[in-house]
Design a protein around this motif. Structure first.
Motif, PDB file in Angstrom:
ATOM      1  N   ILE A 223      41.144  16.531  34.774  1.00 33.50           N
ATOM      2  CA  ILE A 223      40.427  16.652  33.492  1.00 33.50           C
ATOM      3  C   ILE A 223      39.017  17.180  33.721  1.00 33.50           C
ATOM      4  O   ILE A 223      38.553  18.090  33.020  1.00 33.50           O
ATOM      5  N   ARG A 224      38.339  16.640  34.715  1.00 33.95           N
ATOM      6  CA  ARG A 224      36.972  17.102  35.005  1.00 33.95           C
ATOM      7  C   ARG A 224      36.982  18.518  35.565  1.00 33.95           C
ATOM      8  O   ARG A 224      36.098  19.322  35.261  1.00 33.95           O
ATOM      9  N   ASN A 225      37.994  18.810  36.368  1.00 33.93           N
ATOM     10  CA  ASN A 225      38.116  20.162  36.912  1.00 33.93           C
ATOM     11  C   ASN A 225      38.402  21.163  35.793  1.00 33.93           C
ATOM     12  O   ASN A 225      37.910  22.303  35.802  1.00 33.93           O
ATOM     13  N   GLU A 226      39.186  20.715  34.807  1.00 32.39           N
ATOM     14  CA  GLU A 226      39.491  21.567  33.662  1.00 32.39           C
ATOM     15  C   GLU A 226      38.225  21.860  32.857  1.00 32.39           C
ATOM     16  O   GLU A 226      38.017  22.993  32.396  1.00 32.39           O
ATOM     17  N   TYR A 227      37.376  20.858  32.716  1.00 34.04           N
ATOM     18  CA  TYR A 227      36.116  21.048  31.997  1.00 34.04           C
ATOM     19  C   TYR A 227      35.209  22.027  32.750  1.00 34.04           C
ATOM     20  O   TYR A 227      34.558  22.881  32.140  1.00 34.04           O
ATOM     21  N   TYR A 228      35.185  21.896  34.079  1.00 38.91           N
ATOM     22  CA  TYR A 228      34.385  22.825  34.890  1.00 38.91           C
ATOM     23  C   TYR A 228      34.931  24.244  34.773  1.00 38.91           C
ATOM     24  O   TYR A 228      34.178  25.212  34.640  1.00 38.91           O
ATOM     25  N   LYS A 229      36.270  24.350  34.800  1.00 36.58           N
ATOM     26  CA  LYS A 229      36.895  25.666  34.650  1.00 36.58           C
ATOM     27  C   LYS A 229      36.571  26.268  33.284  1.00 36.58           C
ATOM     28  O   LYS A 229      36.309  27.476  33.168  1.00 36.58           O
ATOM     29  N   LYS A 230      36.578  25.423  32.262  1.00 33.36           N
ATOM     30  CA  LYS A 230      36.262  25.894  30.911  1.00 33.36           C
ATOM     31  C   LYS A 230      34.862  26.479  30.853  1.00 33.36           C
ATOM     32  O   LYS A 230      34.637  27.536  30.239  1.00 33.36           O
ATOM     33  N   ASN A 231      33.911  25.821  31.504  1.00 36.93           N
ATOM     34  CA  ASN A 231      32.539  26.342  31.535  1.00 36.93           C
ATOM     35  C   ASN A 231      32.452  27.648  32.315  1.00 36.93           C
ATOM     36  O   ASN A 231      31.715  28.560  31.940  1.00 36.93           O
ATOM     37  N   GLN A 232      33.217  27.741  33.406  1.00 36.23           N
ATOM     38  CA  GLN A 232      33.250  28.982  34.176  1.00 36.23           C
ATOM     39  C   GLN A 232      33.820  30.114  33.327  1.00 36.23           C
ATOM     40  O   GLN A 232      33.318  31.251  33.357  1.00 36.23           O
ATOM     41  N   LEU A 233      34.871  29.804  32.575  1.00 36.47           N
ATOM     42  CA  LEU A 233      35.484  30.824  31.724  1.00 36.47           C
ATOM     43  C   LEU A 233      34.555  31.234  30.580  1.00 36.47           C
ATOM     44  O   LEU A 233      34.538  32.401  30.177  1.00 36.47           O
ATOM     45  N   ASN A 234      33.781  30.276  30.065  1.00 35.00           N
ATOM     46  CA  ASN A 234      32.803  30.611  29.024  1.00 35.00           C
ATOM     47  C   ASN A 234      31.768  31.592  29.559  1.00 35.00           C
ATOM     48  O   ASN A 234      31.388  32.545  28.872  1.00 35.00           O
ATOM     49  N   ALA A 235      31.317  31.346  30.796  1.00 39.05           N
ATOM     50  CA  ALA A 235      30.353  32.257  31.409  1.00 39.05           C
ATOM     51  C   ALA A 235      30.983  33.635  31.632  1.00 39.05           C
ATOM     52  O   ALA A 235      30.362  34.674  31.368  1.00 39.05           O
ATOM     53  N   ASP A 237      33.392  34.897  29.940  1.00 40.72           N
ATOM     54  CA  ASP A 237      33.577  35.524  28.629  1.00 40.72           C
ATOM     55  C   ASP A 237      32.289  36.210  28.168  1.00 40.72           C
ATOM     56  O   ASP A 237      32.322  37.323  27.624  1.00 40.72           O
ATOM     57  N   LEU A 238      31.150  35.543  28.408  1.00 40.15           N
ATOM     58  CA  LEU A 238      29.866  36.147  28.037  1.00 40.15           C
ATOM     59  C   LEU A 238      29.619  37.422  28.839  1.00 40.15           C
ATOM     60  O   LEU A 238      29.161  38.433  28.307  1.00 40.15           O
ATOM     61  N   TRP A 239      29.897  37.355  30.136  1.00 41.77           N
ATOM     62  CA  TRP A 239      29.750  38.548  30.973  1.00 41.77           C
ATOM     63  C   TRP A 239      30.672  39.659  30.461  1.00 41.77           C
ATOM     64  O   TRP A 239      30.282  40.827  30.404  1.00 41.77           O
ATOM     65  N   GLY A 240      31.895  39.271  30.125  1.00 39.79           N
ATOM     66  CA  GLY A 240      32.861  40.272  29.665  1.00 39.79           C
ATOM     67  C   GLY A 240      32.475  40.920  28.352  1.00 39.79           C
ATOM     68  O   GLY A 240      32.818  42.081  28.091  1.00 39.79           O
ATOM     69  N   ARG A 241      31.745  40.200  27.489  1.00 42.00           N
ATOM     70  CA  ARG A 241      31.364  40.747  26.180  1.00 42.00           C
ATOM     71  C   ARG A 241      30.077  41.554  26.240  1.00 42.00           C
ATOM     72  O   ARG A 241      29.925  42.536  25.523  1.00 42.00           O
ATOM     73  N   TYR A 242      29.151  41.142  27.082  1.00 44.41           N
ATOM     74  CA  TYR A 242      27.837  41.791  27.075  1.00 44.41           C
ATOM     75  C   TYR A 242      27.725  42.956  28.063  1.00 44.41           C
ATOM     76  O   TYR A 242      27.053  43.949  27.785  1.00 44.41           O
TER      77      TYR A 242
END
Length: 589
Positions: A223-235, A237-242
């Motif tokens: 669960i904690r690893n999933e949360y960390y992965k989610k934050n990595q994916l959010n970052a 996603d930002l790189w991918g959009r900008y």
């Protein structure tokens, strides 16, 4: 940049390294502008007019520039590396020192994994940015300034047309920074949570296995690893959009340069060499704009890390020495302890102890008895000044302990806690922990008093046997006896035994208590125990319930008085009393 200003104090002595690093990088950047100029002259002054005799001079000039630029880059790395390592060294020491002096109140809620993350990953991010990233970020501005200046000197109209998209590119980059910073803060928090989970699992692996909860721990970590992965994916996603937007804006500049530059060359308003030079110089502008996201990324990570490190360093110390603190003379300390109507509560909770009054003359033995949460350990914590009392006072030889230097106060107190902690070192070092110039004879003497010498002597390397982390490899009773020896070696005026014999059998307990009688002489002793056998020789016994003293007196007085002490006595000695009654009945039928 407020975070960097606060961190500046940690490298103020070496700030010239930062200046040298920036200066060397600026020179290397300026030297890079020589290449487009040489290329321009090669085309306009050599190739087009076919004056090939100028090639050797241009080649030698280029070689000299390469050598000098490489040397400047070396110096930039040299000074930047020295600065970053010096800063990390100072910060690491400051953080560790802060952890030593933070109050118990802080550790009541702190997580080990989170603290480890701050002292490792966060410090590394700060080191990299201050050592190299800060200079590189300034270098982006230098490259933009130098590149634009040279381009304007060649053709200002083409420069303005080419750079028309740069303000929009800058806006997008800054927008990206504002979005990515919160994401990186969440990412650092997620990593700390992940580290804490691992640390707790490794520390409590025996508990996990004894309850067969491996699957539960795996799920919790997932669960904690999933949360960390989610934050990595959010970052990501930002790189991918900008970044595609920034690349598009940069590519438009190239298209404008090709179109307008080619048109000016055809009209002979611009030479071919100048156009080629422009193509080289435009990368001095686009390159930094493309990489500004990377530098902003580094800055953002270091900023988030710096905030977490500064949060630790700026933590208030609740218990600290007052300005008019008194330094104790160990030779004059008698050990007279007085609790004068002491009341204390942990934070906003209900009081843990209420109106406690204790008078312990030098050499007396005070026993504390009570159930879990009755306030026994709190009284000891207050005595050691782990916390400050809310009401009342605690005095040592008539002086309020808040007016005594903490180091001097605790030097007069030696404690043996129920939960024994041993370091990953030899038994000899564990017993003599923190003490220098201790003879082996002294270590053996206190080990015999603690009934630890015999089992230590049977170990493969005796006193040089290295125990595992937290004393793994030894039984609970063995660890407790080593802890008792460690406490006795300190030769304190005040001795605290917090269920010090809870992990040993009754026979060993009686042997240790016999040894205690000798070492208690001349020392004020506080004994916390669940076994009445450990308290029966105390000069005064306090029975606590919900933080209040409900009974007090000697063992004989309390066993003869109906109440909590008598109830515990009958429970613990029921079999023994029944045996005595049975024997008496046989004698007198």
């Amino acid at each position: 940049m407020d975070v960097l200003r606060q961190l500046q104090g940690f490298f103020k002595e070496r700030r010239h390294y930062l200046l040298f690093s920036i200066l060397c990088l600026a020179i290397a950047t300026a030297l890079g502008l020589v290449y487009p100029t040489l290329l321009r002259r090669l085309i306009d002054n050599v190739i087009v007019p076919r004056h090939f005799e100028g090639v050797p001079m241009l080649a030698l000039t280029a070689l000299g520039v390469v050598i000098l630029k490489s040397f400047m880059q070396f110096l930039h790395g040299f000074f930047g590396g020295r600065l970053g390592n010096f800063l990390a060294y100072r910060l690491r020491n400051a953080c560790y020192e802060k952890l030593q002096f933070l109050s118990f109140r802080y550790y009541d809620t702190a997580k080990t994994g989170d603290l480890m993350s701050r002292l490792t990953g966060d410090l590394e991010a700060i080191r990299n940015f201050i050592g190299f990233g800060f200079a590189q970020l300034l270098n982006v501005l230098l490259m933009l300034f130098f590149g634009a200046a040279v381009m304007l000197s060649i053709n200002w109209q083409l420069t303005l047309i080419t750079l028309i998209t740069m303000p929009l590119l800058t806006f997008v980059a800054l927008k990206f920074e504002s979005k990515i910073h919160p994401t990186f803060q969440d990412m650092r928090q997620a990593l700390s949570s992940l580290t804490t989970a691992v640390q707790e699992n490794i520390t409590g692996v025996r508990t996990v296995k004894s309850f067969a909860r491996e699957s539960y721990e795996v799920d919790k970590f997932t669960i904690r690893n999933e949360y960390y992965k989610k934050n990595q994916l959010n970052a990501a996603d930002l790189w991918g959009r900008y970044f595609p937007v920034m690349e598009l804006l940069a590519s438009i500049s190239i298209v404008l340069l090709m179109g307008m530059g080619g048109y000016l060359v055809i009209r002979q308003s611009l030479t071919l060499g100048e156009l080629v030079a422009f193509f080289s110089l435009i990368w001095y502008i686009i390159g930094p704009m493309w990489s500004i996201g990377f530098h902003i990324n580094n800055y953002t990570q270091s900023k988030a890390s710096g905030e977490r490190v500064l949060e630790l360093l700026n933590q208030p110390v609740d218990v600290k020495d007052e300005e008019d603190v008194v330094e104790l003379d160990p030779a004059k300390v008698q050990g007279h302890i007085t609790f004068d109507h002491v009341t204390f509560a942990y934070g906003n909770k209900m009081p843990a102890v209420v109106d406690i009054h204790i008078d312990a003359p030098p050499g007396s033995v005070i026993g504390l008895l009570g159930g879990t949460g009755s306030g026994k350990s709190t009284i000891i914590q207050l005595l050691m000044r782990a916390y400050n009392v809310n009401e009342g006072s605690i005095r040592l030889d008539g002086t309020d302990i808040r007016q005594i230097r903490i180091k001097d106060l605790r030097a007069q107190i030696s404690s043996v806690f129920q939960e024994t902690f041993l370091f990953s070192s030899s038994i000899r070092n564990n017993i003599s922990y923190g003490m220098s110039n201790v003879s082996m004879e002294e270590i053996i003497r206190v080990s015999k008093l603690a009934k630890a010498h015999d089992f230590i002597s049977e170990l493969p390397d005796g006193y040089d046997t290295v125990v595992g982390e937290r004393g793994m490899g030894l039984s609970g009773g063995q660890k407790q006896r080593i802890a008792i020896a460690r406490a006795l070696l300190k030769n304190p005026k005040i001795l605290v035994l917090d269920d010090a014999t809870s992990a040993v059998d009754m026979e060993t307990e009686h042997e240790i208590q016999a040894g205690f009688k000798e070492v208690m002489k001349g020392r004020t002793t506080f004994i916390i125990a669940h076994r009445i056998s450990s308290l029966r020789h105390a000069d005064e016994i306090l029975v606590l319930e919900e933080g209040r003293v409900v009974q007090r007196g000697t063992h004989e007085e309390l066993t003869a008085t109906p109440g909590a002490y008598q109830d515990v006595y009958h429970i613990q000695y029921a079999d023994h009393i029944a045996q005595i009654a049975s024997a008496a009945e046989k004698v007198n039928p």
